[in-house]
Design a protein around this motif. Structure first.
Motif, PDB file in Angstrom:
ATOM      1  N   THR A  62       0.831  -1.204   0.000  1.00 25.56           N
ATOM      2  CA  THR A  62       0.000   0.000   0.000  1.00 25.56           C
ATOM      3  C   THR A  62       0.861   1.249   0.000  1.00 25.56           C
ATOM      4  O   THR A  62       1.733   1.420   0.858  1.00 25.56           O
ATOM      5  CB  THR A  62      -0.924   0.021   1.225  1.00 25.56           C
ATOM      6  N   LEU A  63       0.612   2.124  -0.954  1.00 20.30           N
ATOM      7  CA  LEU A  63       1.317   3.397  -1.073  1.00 20.30           C
ATOM      8  C   LEU A  63       0.333   4.534  -0.841  1.00 20.30           C
ATOM      9  O   LEU A  63      -0.868   4.382  -1.033  1.00 20.30           O
ATOM     10  CB  LEU A  63       1.951   3.519  -2.453  1.00 20.30           C
ATOM     11  N   GLY A  64       0.864   5.683  -0.439  1.00 21.20           N
ATOM     12  CA  GLY A  64       0.001   6.851  -0.299  1.00 21.20           C
ATOM     13  C   GLY A  64      -0.600   6.981   1.088  1.00 21.20           C
ATOM     14  O   GLY A  64      -0.008   6.596   2.091  1.00 21.20           O
ATOM     15  N   CYS A  65      -1.816   7.490   1.146  1.00 15.99           N
ATOM     16  CA  CYS A  65      -2.411   7.935   2.397  1.00 15.99           C
ATOM     17  C   CYS A  65      -3.100   6.801   3.146  1.00 15.99           C
ATOM     18  O   CYS A  65      -3.239   5.684   2.664  1.00 15.99           O
ATOM     19  CB  CYS A  65      -3.416   9.052   2.113  1.00 15.99           C
ATOM     20  N   SER A  66      -3.563   7.148   4.342  1.00 19.77           N
ATOM     21  CA  SER A  66      -4.248   6.174   5.182  1.00 19.77           C
ATOM     22  C   SER A  66      -5.588   5.739   4.594  1.00 19.77           C
ATOM     23  O   SER A  66      -6.100   4.666   4.928  1.00 19.77           O
ATOM     24  CB  SER A  66      -4.462   6.755   6.587  1.00 19.77           C
ATOM     25  N   LYS A  67      -6.166   6.544   3.695  1.00 19.30           N
ATOM     26  CA  LYS A  67      -7.411   6.131   3.048  1.00 19.30           C
ATOM     27  C   LYS A  67      -7.151   4.916   2.147  1.00 19.30           C
ATOM     28  O   LYS A  67      -7.976   4.007   2.055  1.00 19.30           O
ATOM     29  CB  LYS A  67      -8.001   7.306   2.263  1.00 19.30           C
ATOM     30  N   ASN A  68      -6.005   4.906   1.475  1.00 14.97           N
ATOM     31  CA  ASN A  68      -5.610   3.728   0.707  1.00 14.97           C
ATOM     32  C   ASN A  68      -5.409   2.524   1.608  1.00 14.97           C
ATOM     33  O   ASN A  68      -5.722   1.386   1.243  1.00 14.97           O
ATOM     34  CB  ASN A  68      -4.321   4.008  -0.069  1.00 14.97           C
ATOM     35  N   LYS A  69      -4.864   2.773   2.790  1.00 14.60           N
ATOM     36  CA  LYS A  69      -4.617   1.688   3.739  1.00 14.60           C
ATOM     37  C   LYS A  69      -5.920   0.973   4.096  1.00 14.60           C
ATOM     38  O   LYS A  69      -5.982  -0.254   4.160  1.00 14.60           O
ATOM     39  CB  LYS A  69      -3.953   2.252   4.993  1.00 14.60           C
ATOM     40  N   VAL A  70      -6.985   1.744   4.301  1.00 14.76           N
ATOM     41  CA  VAL A  70      -8.287   1.145   4.621  1.00 14.76           C
ATOM     42  C   VAL A  70      -8.784   0.296   3.455  1.00 14.76           C
ATOM     43  O   VAL A  70      -9.297  -0.812   3.646  1.00 14.76           O
ATOM     44  CB  VAL A  70      -9.307   2.237   4.987  1.00 14.76           C
ATOM     45  N   ASP A  71      -8.645   0.803   2.228  1.00 16.39           N
ATOM     46  CA  ASP A  71      -9.053   0.017   1.059  1.00 16.39           C
ATOM     47  C   ASP A  71      -8.300  -1.312   1.005  1.00 16.39           C
ATOM     48  O   ASP A  71      -8.886  -2.356   0.698  1.00 16.39           O
ATOM     49  CB  ASP A  71      -8.794   0.806  -0.227  1.00 16.39           C
ATOM     50  N   SER A  72      -7.009  -1.273   1.271  1.00 20.02           N
ATOM     51  CA  SER A  72      -6.209  -2.498   1.242  1.00 20.02           C
ATOM     52  C   SER A  72      -6.659  -3.476   2.319  1.00 20.02           C
ATOM     53  O   SER A  72      -6.689  -4.689   2.093  1.00 20.02           O
ATOM     54  CB  SER A  72      -4.725  -2.165   1.431  1.00 20.02           C
ATOM     55  N   GLU A  73      -7.019  -2.960   3.468  1.00 16.87           N
ATOM     56  CA  GLU A  73      -7.461  -3.829   4.561  1.00 16.87           C
ATOM     57  C   GLU A  73      -8.792  -4.493   4.238  1.00 16.87           C
ATOM     58  O   GLU A  73      -9.022  -5.660   4.580  1.00 16.87           O
ATOM     59  CB  GLU A  73      -7.552  -3.009   5.850  1.00 16.87           C
ATOM     60  N   ARG A  74      -9.671  -3.766   3.569  1.00 17.44           N
ATOM     61  CA  ARG A  74     -10.945  -4.359   3.150  1.00 17.44           C
ATOM     62  C   ARG A  74     -10.717  -5.399   2.057  1.00 17.44           C
ATOM     63  O   ARG A  74     -11.343  -6.464   2.058  1.00 17.44           O
ATOM     64  CB  ARG A  74     -11.892  -3.264   2.656  1.00 17.44           C
TER      65      ARG A  74
END
Length: 462
Positions: free
Chosen positions: A10-22
């Motif tokens: 996961t690169l970029g912001c924490s919003k991307n992090k949530v997408d990756s976790e889902r």
């Protein structure tokens, strides 16, 4: 038979992090999931950032790195998703043939379904798939799979496999943005602001609490706007009140607000409710009124200064994190000095700065990018030097105080923790010698601060 391993980078912001976790949760019934791992994996999924030039460069470099592994058959499959892929999918497909599939910012459930199709070979008819609806949620039933004998639920995904330590997690309360800042590509990538229904957020937060999350970090492109797309009213205060009913959360932190329309009631709640961190992350971008106007920020210099002063009056001791852009088209030396003076005067507890990056499709892209790159970088360095001294001065004032610290990890001879004034990965950290006491990751402890550095402090257990 062992499950194949998928590494989600996961690169970029924490919003991307949530997408990756889902996404990880949606694929976990078929695969062993790893986040940002150096270990060997069968499949790699890269969740990219396409926000500014540096982020795009990092994303491309990462894709090329894994493309070499794919070419050498050291990984079996490589997929790319996220913001960069959304903006430049055709170009990436033409240039990097080693990638097995490109996905944009479609819903995570659809990306998971498409990846499963490709992985299982369902697209050629060799395996059966039946799509249906159950309780309003889209479901995907996989048959005769070597790796996946279970059914996968693919709705708005409350379930997540956290990439953070288990004691903190991000809660993304909306997608997209209705602000039209001249420099920002987010509306082009993510679309207009769409609030997640409150009941969905409460359910997701309750599940996170059951997983052991103690610090909940609310994120959005614009927290301030939450709910307005639903009924024309702002509902961020109501949402925070609802989340406070979940007693497992000892800290609730707010990220990415917007000065226009930020409710005073939220500051008052922050001041009166000890479980809301005295912290706000709110990008101001500049202070010169002509630059703010050209940026389409909707506020001028006077309004910006009044906003900062109001926040500090209502929440004494608040840690104000902000970011600035230097080198915006037309920025003169005088306007840059105006920004420097503002940073010196306001003494923000936390601040970052970016060199302006011309992004295709944005209003600013049509302006002449007339500040040379070397001047932009000099201005970045100047602001960061000012902020470094402010940070040291601020930290030195904290020496001798006793603060509540959340322990994030062990690193070498130190426990690494944070106070309520520090968000993960971007802010100051508290270092405590491992000889002080035997602590557990996720513990809250009282610490006397004994020594200050530019961006770290040292302390002793009380």
């Amino acid at each position: 038979m062992r499950k194949p391993k998928i590494n989600i980078v996961t690169l970029g912001c924490s919003k991307n992090k949530v997408d990756s976790e889902r996404l990880a949760a949606s694929l976990s019934h078929c695969y062993d999931i790893m986040h940002d791992s150096d270990k060997k994996s069968d499949v790699v999924i890269i969740n990219t950032c396409g926000f500014i030039g540096d982020a795009k460069e990092e994303s491309i470099d990462t894709i090329l790195e894994y493309a070499e592994l794919r070419k050498a058959n050291k990984i079996k499959k490589l997929y790319v998703m996220g913001c960069l892929s959304q903006r430049y999918r055709k170009e990436l497909q033409n240039e990097i043939r080693e990638v097995d599939g490109f996905f944009g910012v479609e819903s995570v459930s659809l990306i998971a379904e498409d990846i499963l199709d490709l992985e299982m070979g369902l697209g050629d008819g060799s395996r059966g798939r039946v799509s249906g609806t159950e309780n309003g949620n889209k479901r995907l039933f996989l048959k005769d799979s070597d790796n996946c004998t279970d059914s996968a639920t693919l709705p708005y995904n409350h379930n997540r496999i956290l990439s953070t330590p288990s004691h903190y997690a991000y809660l993304k309360i909306s997608e997209g943005c209705n602000r039209r800042c001249a420099f920002c590509a987010i509306p082009l990538i993510r679309g207009e602001h769409v609030s997640v229904p409150m009941e969905d957020l409460i359910k997701e937060a309750e599940l996170l609490a059951k997983k052991g999350v103690k610090e909940l970090i609310l994120i959005a492109q614009d927290l301030t706007y939450y709910g307005r797309d639903i009924d024309g009213q702002y509902h961020i205060v109501e949402l925070v009140k609802r989340l406070l009913e979940i007693k497992e959360f000892e800290w609730i932190r707010l990220h990415y607000g917007y000065p226009q329309g930020f409710p005073d009631e939220l500051f008052d709640m922050m001041n009166n409710e000890p479980r809301i961190c005295n912290y706000i992350d709110l990008p101001l971008q500049h202070i010169s009124t002509p630059i703010l106007k050209n940026m389409r920020r909707g506020v001028d210099k006077e309004q910006t200064i009044n906003f900062v002063k109001n926040a500090r009056n209502r929440v004494p001791g608040i840690a104000f994190r902000t970011t600035f852009i230097v080198g915006f088209p037309g920025e003169t030396e005088e306007q840059f000095e105006e920004l420097c003076d503002f940073v010196r005067e306001m003494k923000f507890e936390r601040a970052g700065v970016f060199a302006y990056s011309a992004e295709e499709g944005t209003p600013a892209y049509e302006m002449e990018d007339d500040v040379p790159e070397e001047v932009k970088q000099e201005r970045v360095d100047t602001i960061m030097a000012i902020q470094q001294n402010i940070s040291l001065e601020t930290n030195e004032k904290r020496v001798g105080t006793i603060e509540k610290v959340l322990i994030d990890r062990i690193e070498g001879d130190y426990y690494i923790g944070r106070t309520q004034y520090d968000s993960p990965e971007v802010d100051d950290e508290i270092l405590i010698s491992v000889d002080e006491a035997e602590l557990n990751i996720g513990d809250f402890v009282n610490v006397k601060l004994t020594k200050a550095d530019y961006f770290d402090l040292y302390g002793e257990i009380i």
